[in-house]
Write a protein that holds these residues in place. Structure first.
Motif, PDB file in Angstrom:
ATOM      1  N   ILE A  11       3.092  -2.801 -15.747  1.00 17.35           N
ATOM      2  CA  ILE A  11       4.103  -1.769 -15.485  1.00 17.35           C
ATOM      3  C   ILE A  11       3.441  -0.493 -14.979  1.00 17.35           C
ATOM      4  O   ILE A  11       3.942   0.176 -14.073  1.00 17.35           O
ATOM      5  CB  ILE A  11       4.917  -1.492 -16.762  1.00 17.35           C
ATOM      6  N   ALA A  12       2.286  -0.142 -15.560  1.00 20.72           N
ATOM      7  CA  ALA A  12       1.580   1.067 -15.148  1.00 20.72           C
ATOM      8  C   ALA A  12       1.129   0.970 -13.695  1.00 20.72           C
ATOM      9  O   ALA A  12       1.239   1.945 -12.933  1.00 20.72           O
ATOM     10  CB  ALA A  12       0.381   1.312 -16.058  1.00 20.72           C
ATOM     11  N   VAL A  13       0.616  -0.217 -13.311  1.00 18.88           N
ATOM     12  CA  VAL A  13       0.180  -0.409 -11.915  1.00 18.88           C
ATOM     13  C   VAL A  13       1.359  -0.282 -10.968  1.00 18.88           C
ATOM     14  O   VAL A  13       1.293   0.410  -9.932  1.00 18.88           O
ATOM     15  CB  VAL A  13      -0.512  -1.773 -11.751  1.00 18.88           C
ATOM     16  N   TYR A  14       2.468  -0.939 -11.296  1.00 17.40           N
ATOM     17  CA  TYR A  14       3.651  -0.882 -10.440  1.00 17.40           C
ATOM     18  C   TYR A  14       4.167   0.549 -10.327  1.00 17.40           C
ATOM     19  O   TYR A  14       4.505   1.019  -9.224  1.00 17.40           O
ATOM     20  CB  TYR A  14       4.739  -1.789 -11.013  1.00 17.40           C
ATOM     21  N   ALA A  15       4.246   1.258 -11.455  1.00 22.75           N
ATOM     22  CA  ALA A  15       4.737   2.629 -11.441  1.00 22.75           C
ATOM     23  C   ALA A  15       3.810   3.538 -10.645  1.00 22.75           C
ATOM     24  O   ALA A  15       4.264   4.413  -9.889  1.00 22.75           O
ATOM     25  CB  ALA A  15       4.892   3.146 -12.866  1.00 22.75           C
ATOM     26  N   SER A  16       2.504   3.344 -10.784  1.00 23.71           N
ATOM     27  CA  SER A  16       1.546   4.178 -10.058  1.00 23.71           C
ATOM     28  C   SER A  16       1.633   3.941  -8.553  1.00 23.71           C
ATOM     29  O   SER A  16       1.658   4.903  -7.768  1.00 23.71           O
ATOM     30  CB  SER A  16       0.133   3.879 -10.546  1.00 23.71           C
ATOM     31  N   VAL A  17       1.705   2.666  -8.155  1.00 21.24           N
ATOM     32  CA  VAL A  17       1.804   2.358  -6.723  1.00 21.24           C
ATOM     33  C   VAL A  17       3.117   2.902  -6.148  1.00 21.24           C
ATOM     34  O   VAL A  17       3.146   3.482  -5.048  1.00 21.24           O
ATOM     35  CB  VAL A  17       1.690   0.839  -6.503  1.00 21.24           C
ATOM     36  N   SER A  18       4.200   2.739  -6.891  1.00 13.18           N
ATOM     37  CA  SER A  18       5.496   3.241  -6.415  1.00 13.18           C
ATOM     38  C   SER A  18       5.478   4.762  -6.279  1.00 13.18           C
ATOM     39  O   SER A  18       5.944   5.320  -5.272  1.00 13.18           O
ATOM     40  CB  SER A  18       6.609   2.813  -7.371  1.00 13.18           C
ATOM     41  N   ALA A  19       4.956   5.460  -7.297  1.00 17.39           N
ATOM     42  CA  ALA A  19       4.903   6.921  -7.248  1.00 17.39           C
ATOM     43  C   ALA A  19       4.027   7.402  -6.102  1.00 17.39           C
ATOM     44  O   ALA A  19       4.373   8.355  -5.390  1.00 17.39           O
ATOM     45  CB  ALA A  19       4.375   7.469  -8.579  1.00 17.39           C
ATOM     46  N   THR A  20       2.890   6.716  -5.897  1.00 13.79           N
ATOM     47  CA  THR A  20       2.006   7.102  -4.794  1.00 13.79           C
ATOM     48  C   THR A  20       2.673   6.862  -3.445  1.00 13.79           C
ATOM     49  O   THR A  20       2.584   7.704  -2.535  1.00 13.79           O
ATOM     50  CB  THR A  20       0.689   6.315  -4.876  1.00 13.79           C
ATOM     51  N   ALA A  21       3.359   5.729  -3.307  1.00 14.94           N
ATOM     52  CA  ALA A  21       4.029   5.416  -2.040  1.00 14.94           C
ATOM     53  C   ALA A  21       5.117   6.439  -1.727  1.00 14.94           C
ATOM     54  O   ALA A  21       5.248   6.904  -0.581  1.00 14.94           O
ATOM     55  CB  ALA A  21       4.622   4.014  -2.102  1.00 14.94           C
ATOM     56  N   ILE A  22       5.924   6.784  -2.736  1.00 13.19           N
ATOM     57  CA  ILE A  22       6.981   7.782  -2.518  1.00 13.19           C
ATOM     58  C   ILE A  22       6.382   9.119  -2.102  1.00 13.19           C
ATOM     59  O   ILE A  22       6.856   9.787  -1.171  1.00 13.19           O
ATOM     60  CB  ILE A  22       7.842   7.933  -3.790  1.00 13.19           C
ATOM     61  N   LEU A  23       5.317   9.531  -2.801  1.00 11.54           N
ATOM     62  CA  LEU A  23       4.672  10.794  -2.478  1.00 11.54           C
ATOM     63  C   LEU A  23       4.107  10.784  -1.062  1.00 11.54           C
ATOM     64  O   LEU A  23       4.272  11.757  -0.308  1.00 11.54           O
ATOM     65  CB  LEU A  23       3.558  11.073  -3.488  1.00 11.54           C
ATOM     66  N   VAL A  24       3.475   9.678  -0.669  1.00  9.34           N
ATOM     67  CA  VAL A  24       2.896   9.585   0.676  1.00  9.34           C
ATOM     68  C   VAL A  24       3.984   9.648   1.739  1.00  9.34           C
ATOM     69  O   VAL A  24       3.846  10.343   2.757  1.00  9.34           O
ATOM     70  CB  VAL A  24       2.069   8.288   0.799  1.00  9.34           C
ATOM     71  N   VAL A  25       5.098   8.941   1.509  1.00 10.44           N
ATOM     72  CA  VAL A  25       6.193   8.964   2.485  1.00 10.44           C
ATOM     73  C   VAL A  25       6.747  10.370   2.644  1.00 10.44           C
ATOM     74  O   VAL A  25       6.981  10.857   3.766  1.00 10.44           O
ATOM     75  CB  VAL A  25       7.309   7.982   2.059  1.00 10.44           C
ATOM     76  N   VAL A  26       6.968  11.065   1.517  1.00 13.69           N
ATOM     77  CA  VAL A  26       7.489  12.430   1.582  1.00 13.69           C
ATOM     78  C   VAL A  26       6.518  13.342   2.319  1.00 13.69           C
ATOM     79  O   VAL A  26       6.921  14.163   3.165  1.00 13.69           O
ATOM     80  CB  VAL A  26       7.763  12.956   0.154  1.00 13.69           C
ATOM     81  N   MET A  27       5.249  13.206   2.035  1.00 20.74           N
ATOM     82  CA  MET A  27       4.250  14.049   2.687  1.00 20.74           C
ATOM     83  C   MET A  27       4.192  13.776   4.192  1.00 20.74           C
ATOM     84  O   MET A  27       4.089  14.702   5.001  1.00 20.74           O
ATOM     85  CB  MET A  27       2.867  13.813   2.064  1.00 20.74           C
ATOM     86  N   ILE A  28       4.252  12.499   4.566  1.00 20.19           N
ATOM     87  CA  ILE A  28       4.197  12.151   5.994  1.00 20.19           C
ATOM     88  C   ILE A  28       5.415  12.700   6.724  1.00 20.19           C
ATOM     89  O   ILE A  28       5.305  13.270   7.825  1.00 20.19           O
ATOM     90  CB  ILE A  28       4.087  10.624   6.172  1.00 20.19           C
ATOM     91  N   LEU A  29       6.601  12.564   6.132  1.00 27.54           N
ATOM     92  CA  LEU A  29       7.810  13.103   6.758  1.00 27.54           C
ATOM     93  C   LEU A  29       7.732  14.620   6.901  1.00 27.54           C
ATOM     94  O   LEU A  29       8.138  15.193   7.922  1.00 27.54           O
ATOM     95  CB  LEU A  29       9.040  12.708   5.943  1.00 27.54           C
ATOM     96  N   THR A  30       7.211  15.275   5.864  1.00 24.78           N
ATOM     97  CA  THR A  30       7.058  16.729   5.929  1.00 24.78           C
ATOM     98  C   THR A  30       6.079  17.126   7.024  1.00 24.78           C
ATOM     99  O   THR A  30       6.313  18.087   7.780  1.00 24.78           O
ATOM    100  CB  THR A  30       6.583  17.273   4.576  1.00 24.78           C
ATOM    101  N   ALA A  31       4.977  16.388   7.122  1.00 22.44           N
ATOM    102  CA  ALA A  31       3.985  16.696   8.153  1.00 22.44           C
ATOM    103  C   ALA A  31       4.552  16.473   9.552  1.00 22.44           C
ATOM    104  O   ALA A  31       4.323  17.276  10.461  1.00 22.44           O
ATOM    105  CB  ALA A  31       2.736  15.840   7.949  1.00 22.44           C
TER     106      ALA A  31
END
Length: 429
Positions: free
Chosen positions: A184-204
């Motif tokens: 669960i920790a791995v899945y949550a970490s990957v999901s949180a990182t992916a969401i953060l990366v997508v938001v950052m890329i869209l902002t950039a």
């Protein structure tokens, strides 16, 4: 800006004082800059409409307070003293209580709930100013004071708070997550990182497309609130709704969980609808009560909207006093934007995006903490190190592009204000 409105209780013993006050203000500011109902409303006119119209145009409201004034207030809708104060409070007018004949300022508990804020205004005593000279000084300085724009305040506390949140978000999963929840920790970490990366890329990407977005904003800001809602907000809402429906229908999750997605998408859509309605209400208020002070700290978008509103009002032959006040207000706002454009990256981030900084720090630290808790039993700490490095690189690039965009936007809008206002002044007689 729009003159002075005199609010008073009609009474034979006080009408002489009110007329003397009116005459003194007229001698100082001119007949068109002072409103007294008995002097300005002609016979046959609907006085409720006239009262509201002149109150909306006024910049200062003088409330004549006599002994026993608070006890005479009524909330039945027929008391115009109460109604005018209520309207002035709602419109954000400057209110000057004028205490006559030894009257005292009423306490909040002595006033109707609808106008209790009136008790917080600083009063002016006629016994200390029998000729109303100091009162005239206060009134003459009010438009200039209201046109001023405060500097964007620094928030030095944001940095330490972000560090504390980051430490807490990282250590919580490391110390509290049980060892059997590694997957669960791995899945949550990957999901949180992916969401953060997508938001950052869209902002950039939005920051890199600053010129194209700026051109579109200039076109949209020229619309009145109704046209803006119909031509910009409504299509955006339709696209969001359609996108949400497509995600729900194409989701690979189990069918029994899809209603949860529908509820989440529907709740988000309703929130956006109410948000749009609130923004429309605000813009409609600013249009109907023009000119209205900008909210501080000032941002390029609202300044540009007010600039377009000023140009529309000037082209339509708006009141010259209001136009002059609005010009001064926008020039002050442009100066603040120019000064804000010289701030360092950290000053800009903590002052303008404190909430995003705190949320992003906690989010990133939690993602790394979850990954660390998952790999801690195997001591593969290079995995969370890579995640941290990737997040740091993407966030750093995004912050840099956003910082450069805001510098460019502030300078561009400030230049627009000065250039377009200069054109107005060049065309004025």
């Amino acid at each position: 800006m729009g003159g002075t409105f005199i609010n008073y209780r009609r009474h034979d013993e006080r009408i002489a004082f009110v007329r003397t006050l009116y005459a003194r203000l007229v001698s100082e500011f001119g007949e068109n800059a002072v409103f007294l109902d008995s002097a300005a409303i002609r016979h046959g006119r609907r006085y409720p409409n006239q009262l509201r119209r002149h109150l909306d145009r006024s910049d200062v409201v003088i409330v004549v307070v006599h002994p026993g004034w608070a006890t005479e207030l009524r909330t039945d809708g027929a008391d115009w003293v109460h109604n005018e104060i209520m309207w002035a409070l709602a419109a954000g007018k400057t209110i000057i209580p004028l205490l006559m004949d030894g009257a005292k300022m009423p306490r909040a508990k002595e006033l109707p709930r609808t106008i209790r804020e009136f008790a917080n205004f600083q009063a002016h005593r006629t016994v200390d100013d029998p000729g109303h000279d100091r009162l005239c000084e206060k009134i003459s300085g009010e438009p200039r004071r209201r046109a001023a724009i405060g500097q964007t305040p620094a928030r030095p506390w944001v940095g330490p708070l972000a560090v504390l949140l980051g430490v807490a978000a990282f250590t919580a999963p490391v110390l509290l997550l049980p060892t059997d929840a590694r997957d669960i920790a791995v899945y949550a970490s990957v999901s949180a990182t992916a969401i953060l990366v997508v938001v950052m890329i869209l902002t950039a990407l939005a920051s890199l497309s600053r010129k194209q977005i700026n051109s579109a904003e200039r076109i949209a800001q020229d619309f009145d609130p109704t046209r803006y809602s119909l031509l910009v907000v409504a299509p955006a809402g339709i696209m969001f709704t359609g996108f949400s429906v497509a995600i729900v229908l194409s989701s690979p999750i189990e069918p029994q969980l899809r209603p949860l997605l529908v509820v989440m998408a529907g709740g988000t859509a309703m929130y956006l609808v109410f948000l749009v309605l609130e923004l429309y209400k605000i813009e409609k208020f600013r249009e109907d009560h023009w000119p209205v002070r900008l909210k501080e700290p000032v941002k390029p978008g609202p300044v540009r909207r007010e600039l377009e509103r000023l140009l529309r009002k000037h082209a339509a032959g708006g009141d010259p006093e209001r136009v002059r006040w609005h010009i001064t207000h926008l020039e002050n706002a442009a100066d603040v934007l120019s000064r804000d454009g010289t701030r360092s990256r950290w000053s800009w981030l903590t002052a303008d995006h404190a909430e995003q900084l705190l949320l992003g720090t906690a989010w990133s630290a939690a993602a790394v903490g979850l990954m660390t808790s998952a790999v801690l039993p195997t001591m593969r700490l290079w995995v969370p190190a890579i995640v941290l490095a990737a997040i740091g690189l993407i966030v750093g690039l995004t912050v840099e592009t956003a910082y450069r965009r805001q510098l460019w936007m502030r300078r561009t809008v400030a230049d627009e204000v000065h250039v377009r206002i200069q054109r107005i002044q060049d065309l004025s007689p």
